[in-house]
Motif scaffolding. Structure first.
Motif, PDB file in Angstrom:
ATOM      1  N   GLN A 136       0.971  -1.332  -0.135  1.00  0.00           N
ATOM      2  CA  GLN A 136      -0.002   0.011  -0.042  1.00  0.00           C
ATOM      3  C   GLN A 136       0.847   1.229  -0.051  1.00  0.00           C
ATOM      4  O   GLN A 136       0.504   2.222  -0.462  1.00  0.00           O
ATOM      5  CB  GLN A 136      -0.950   0.077   1.192  1.00  0.00           C
ATOM      6  N   ALA A 137       2.093   1.027   0.569  1.00  0.00           N
ATOM      7  CA  ALA A 137       2.826   2.424   0.593  1.00  0.00           C
ATOM      8  C   ALA A 137       3.455   3.103  -0.495  1.00  0.00           C
ATOM      9  O   ALA A 137       3.492   2.356  -1.608  1.00  0.00           O
ATOM     10  CB  ALA A 137       3.913   1.830   1.599  1.00  0.00           C
ATOM     11  N   THR A 138       3.640   4.322  -0.321  1.00  0.00           N
ATOM     12  CA  THR A 138       4.190   5.059  -1.604  1.00  0.00           C
ATOM     13  C   THR A 138       5.710   5.078  -1.392  1.00  0.00           C
ATOM     14  O   THR A 138       6.529   5.591  -2.449  1.00  0.00           O
ATOM     15  CB  THR A 138       3.654   6.409  -1.615  1.00  0.00           C
ATOM     16  N   THR A 139       6.445   5.115  -0.155  1.00  0.00           N
ATOM     17  CA  THR A 139       7.806   5.325   0.127  1.00  0.00           C
ATOM     18  C   THR A 139       8.608   4.401  -0.284  1.00  0.00           C
ATOM     19  O   THR A 139       8.127   3.135  -0.556  1.00  0.00           O
ATOM     20  CB  THR A 139       7.840   5.220   1.803  1.00  0.00           C
ATOM     21  N   GLN A 140       9.736   4.819  -1.088  1.00  0.00           N
ATOM     22  CA  GLN A 140      10.584   3.782  -1.700  1.00  0.00           C
ATOM     23  C   GLN A 140      11.854   3.906  -1.065  1.00  0.00           C
ATOM     24  O   GLN A 140      12.228   4.925  -0.341  1.00  0.00           O
ATOM     25  CB  GLN A 140      11.020   4.396  -3.403  1.00  0.00           C
ATOM     26  N   GLY A 141      12.775   2.790  -1.103  1.00  0.00           N
ATOM     27  CA  GLY A 141      13.947   2.810  -0.350  1.00  0.00           C
ATOM     28  C   GLY A 141      13.833   2.288   1.170  1.00  0.00           C
ATOM     29  O   GLY A 141      12.860   1.247   1.418  1.00  0.00           O
ATOM     30  N   TRP A 142      14.667   2.971   1.982  1.00  0.00           N
ATOM     31  CA  TRP A 142      14.479   2.723   3.438  1.00  0.00           C
ATOM     32  C   TRP A 142      13.535   2.816   4.129  1.00  0.00           C
ATOM     33  O   TRP A 142      12.929   4.026   3.875  1.00  0.00           O
ATOM     34  CB  TRP A 142      15.914   3.359   3.852  1.00  0.00           C
TER      35      TRP A 142
END
Length: 156
Positions: free
Chosen positions: A111-117
Motif C-alpha cells: 500500500q505504501a508509496t515510500t521507496q528505499g529505506w
C-alpha cells in the motif's frame, strides 16, 4: 526463553487509500473495530487475527515503547494537493509470530508509496540489525555489516 524481533517502520501511504484498507490498517494499529474481511494475512493457521501493531505500552522485550501512529501528513502534501497518510510503527514480535507479522508487513508495504529505506529489524538473540528496503517489486530485508573502518562521533 523466547527470542523477539524489534520492528520499526516509517512509510507514507496514498491519500486515496481505499476505505476497507484504511479500516483494516486502523484495526491492526489498535485504533478501530475489526473490518468484516481481513486481507492483510492468512490468519487461520495462527488461531485468528490480532492487532499486531497496537502500541501504547512498554515493549515487553526491548527498551522503549511499542507504538503506532497514523496521521495525515498535512505539512507534506503531494504535488496534486492530496495529503498522504504518514505511518510509524515500532513493535516487538515473538519469534513464533514472525511469519504472520511479515505477511502483514508485506501487505502494508504494498500500500505504501515510500521507496528505499522504510525501517529495520533487530533480533534479540544477536546484536545484528537488518534494514527493510521497499522497492516496486516488494521489499527486501538486508543485513547490516560492520564497516572495515568505523566512523563515530561522540555527542557529549
Amino acid at each position: 526463553m523466547s527470542d523477539y524481533y524489534d520492528l520499526f517502520l516509517a512509510v507514507d501511504l496514498p491519500p486515496d487509500l481505499p476505505e476497507p484498507t484504511l479500516q483494516e490498517l486502523r484495526w491492526l494499529l489498535g485504533q478501530s473495530e475489526a473490518p468484516p474481511v481481513l486481507e492483510s494475512a492468512d490468519w487461520e493457521p495462527w488461531g485468528g487475527p490480532w492487532q499486531v501493531f497496537a502500541g501504547g505500552s512498554a515493549s515487553h522485550s526491548f527498551d522503549g515503547a511499542d507504538t503506532s501512529l497514523l496521521v495525515p501528513a498535512v505539512d507534506r502534501p503531494n504535488p496534486d494537493g492530496g495529503v498522504p497518510w504518514a505511518l510509524t510503527i515500532r513493535t516487538g514480535i515473538h519469534e513464533d509470530e514472525f511469519g504472520v507479522v511479515m505477511e502483514v508487513v508485506e501487505w502494508l508495504l504494498r500500500q505504501a508509496t515510500t521507496q528505499g529505506w522504510v525501517g529495520f529489524l533487530r533480533y534479540s538473540a544477536s546484536h545484528g540489525v537488518q534494514h527493510v528496503i521497499r522497492h516496486e517489486g516488494g521489499f527486501d530485508v538486508v543485513d547490516v555489516r560492520n564497516a572495515w573502518k568505523q566512523i563515530s562521533r561522540s555527542w557529549s
